[in-house]
Design a protein around this motif. Structure first.
Motif, PDB file in Angstrom:
ATOM      1  N   VAL A 147       0.447  -0.732  -0.465  1.00  0.00           N
ATOM      2  CA  VAL A 147      -0.404   0.566   0.236  1.00  0.00           C
ATOM      3  C   VAL A 147       0.502   1.154  -0.064  1.00  0.00           C
ATOM      4  O   VAL A 147       1.804   1.522   0.817  1.00  0.00           O
ATOM      5  N   SER A 148       0.270   2.411  -0.558  1.00  0.00           N
ATOM      6  CA  SER A 148       1.270   3.402  -0.840  1.00  0.00           C
ATOM      7  C   SER A 148      -0.170   4.762  -0.817  1.00  0.00           C
ATOM      8  O   SER A 148      -0.906   4.613  -1.497  1.00  0.00           O
ATOM      9  N   LYS A 149       0.517   5.797  -0.656  1.00  0.00           N
ATOM     10  CA  LYS A 149      -0.473   6.493  -0.413  1.00  0.00           C
ATOM     11  C   LYS A 149       0.589   8.268  -0.495  1.00  0.00           C
ATOM     12  O   LYS A 149       0.846   8.315   0.021  1.00  0.00           O
ATOM     13  N   ILE A 172      -6.325   3.775   5.733  1.00  0.00           N
ATOM     14  CA  ILE A 172      -6.634   3.134   4.378  1.00  0.00           C
ATOM     15  C   ILE A 172      -6.916   1.999   4.741  1.00  0.00           C
ATOM     16  O   ILE A 172      -8.459   1.237   4.248  1.00  0.00           O
ATOM     17  N   PRO A 180      -6.766   3.822  -1.683  1.00  0.00           N
ATOM     18  CA  PRO A 180      -4.485   3.947  -1.516  1.00  0.00           C
ATOM     19  C   PRO A 180      -4.063   4.079  -2.527  1.00  0.00           C
ATOM     20  O   PRO A 180      -5.530   3.724  -3.386  1.00  0.00           O
ATOM     21  N   THR A 237     -10.594  -3.469  -0.582  1.00  0.00           N
ATOM     22  CA  THR A 237     -10.154  -1.922  -1.108  1.00  0.00           C
ATOM     23  C   THR A 237     -11.129  -1.188  -1.464  1.00  0.00           C
ATOM     24  O   THR A 237     -10.888  -0.436  -1.295  1.00  0.00           O
TER      25      THR A 237
END
Length: 368
Positions: A8-10, A47, A54, A67
């Motif tokens: 996960v990236s944000k 998240i 995300p 998700t």
């Protein structure tokens, strides 16, 4: 209910809040997301809750991809730092709110609803306060109401964002012990965010240490404290003294001391930083010898090998612990040592006295 966070990236504009985070929360586990302000722990929690989407990666609940699932469909209970209680509702109605707003086909009957709320108030130990309003409660009582409200909807996952951050130190300690006991009784999968290292070590089954959006280490409290993965984890989890030196084929030279560093057996003459906890500094009086005949008035010190010469700069007694601030004669700047009050009394140390410092359990890292 297990939780899997996969890659996960944000980002928010140019600010990267979470960088390629991957972790697993086992069913019934109590996981602490620990890190300084801005490390990304709250963003990651949001998240998981479904309050943020995300940019990359997936969130799985018990193996199912959640998700893109809406917040209301994830069945999570969320407890905020500042309670977010309804001021116009009493304690009972605050806890009952999530049940009353359910669709008619799944809303419990009034009798069942009242039984459920009373059980929760009893569980969080505030049943006598049912008719009071939030303004009539202490901070600790309000947080218990917020937790009961989150549990009322029977969530599959409980998420807590700095749940005790707005409380004073004494109440924080009481509530975190209470939360640990409550979790052991309910066994609900839980994730809580904190910047308090002691809180994470005391409450969590596992700890995720975050820094600048990255996960630095995942492990049990014992693992992350006693076997930190890098200098950041060591220095963030409790007090630490820093020593600088060099390592060559498994031997580290740190100022006046030389010690084994077997984890660096293959390293050739490299700069290192070493960390040692204050309670892992062994303190002894420096043996002061009388001047030899004809040597003038200058005394000589008998210095034991593998010890650091230092002078006691300050003494602070926090019974049963005594904290000493030390000035090394050579090398890096001040060090802090801790010992029992009994040991301190035996040594009879005073400010300005010379001492010998022997580090134990030193962790050596190659300098970046």
């Amino acid at each position: 209910m297990s939780i899997h966070v996969q890659g996960v990236s944000k980002s928010f504009g140019e600010v990267v809040a979470v960088r390629d985070a991957t972790l697993e929360v086992a069913t019934g586990d109590l996981l602490a997301l620990l890190g300084p302000s801005g490390s990304g722990k709250t963003t990651l929690l949001r998240i998981i809750a479904g309050l943020e989407t995300p940019d990359r990666g997936r969130i799985l609940f018990h193996g199912e991809d959640a998700t893109d699932r809406a917040l209301k469909d994830r069945r999570v209970g969320f407890v905020f730092q500042h309670y977010a209680l309804f001021r116009h509702m009493n304690v009972f109605e605050n806890v009952a709110f999530g049940l009353r707003v359910r669709p008619a086909e799944v809303r419990p009957r009034e009798r069942d609803l009242r039984t459920r709320v009373r059980e929760l108030l009893r569980l969080v130990q505030i049943e006598p306060l049912a008719e009071r309003y939030p303004s009539q409660l202490s901070g600790g009582q309000r947080q218990r109401v917020a937790l009961a409200r989150a549990l009322a909807v029977e969530p599959r996952v409980l998420l807590l964002d700095e749940p005790f951050g707005a409380l004073d130190a004494r109440v924080r300690k009481e509530l975190r012990r209470w939360l640990r006991r409550l979790h052991d009784e309910m066994h609900i999968t839980s994730v809580f965010v904190t910047h308090d290292q002691e809180e994470a070590l005391e409450v969590g089954d596992h700890i995720v240490v975050m820094n600048q959006g990255r996960i630095e280490q995942i492990g049990t409290p014992e693992e992350v404290y006693n076997s930190p993965a890098n200098p950041f984890v060591f220095s963030f989890l409790g007090s630490a003294n820093l020593l600088r030196g060099r390592v060559h084929r498994g031997r580290a030279r740190l100022g006046s001391i030389d010690l084994e560093a077997p984890e660096h057996a293959g390293t050739e003459d490299c700069e290192v930083v070493a960390y040692v906890r204050p309670h892992d500094l062994e303190i002894e009086r420096a043996l002061v010898l009388r001047p030899a005949p004809g040597a003038g008035d200058r005394p000589e010190r008998a210095v034991r090998r593998a010890a650091i010469e230092a002078v006691v700069r300050d003494v602070r007694v926090f019974a049963p612990i005594v904290r000493l601030e030390l000035d090394p004669v050579e090398g890096d700047g001040p060090m802090v040592a801790e010992m029992s009050e009994e040991r301190f009394r035996i040594l009879g140390l005073q400010k300005g006295e010379p001492v010998l410092v022997t580090p134990r359990n030193v962790k050596v890292f190659v300098a970046s």
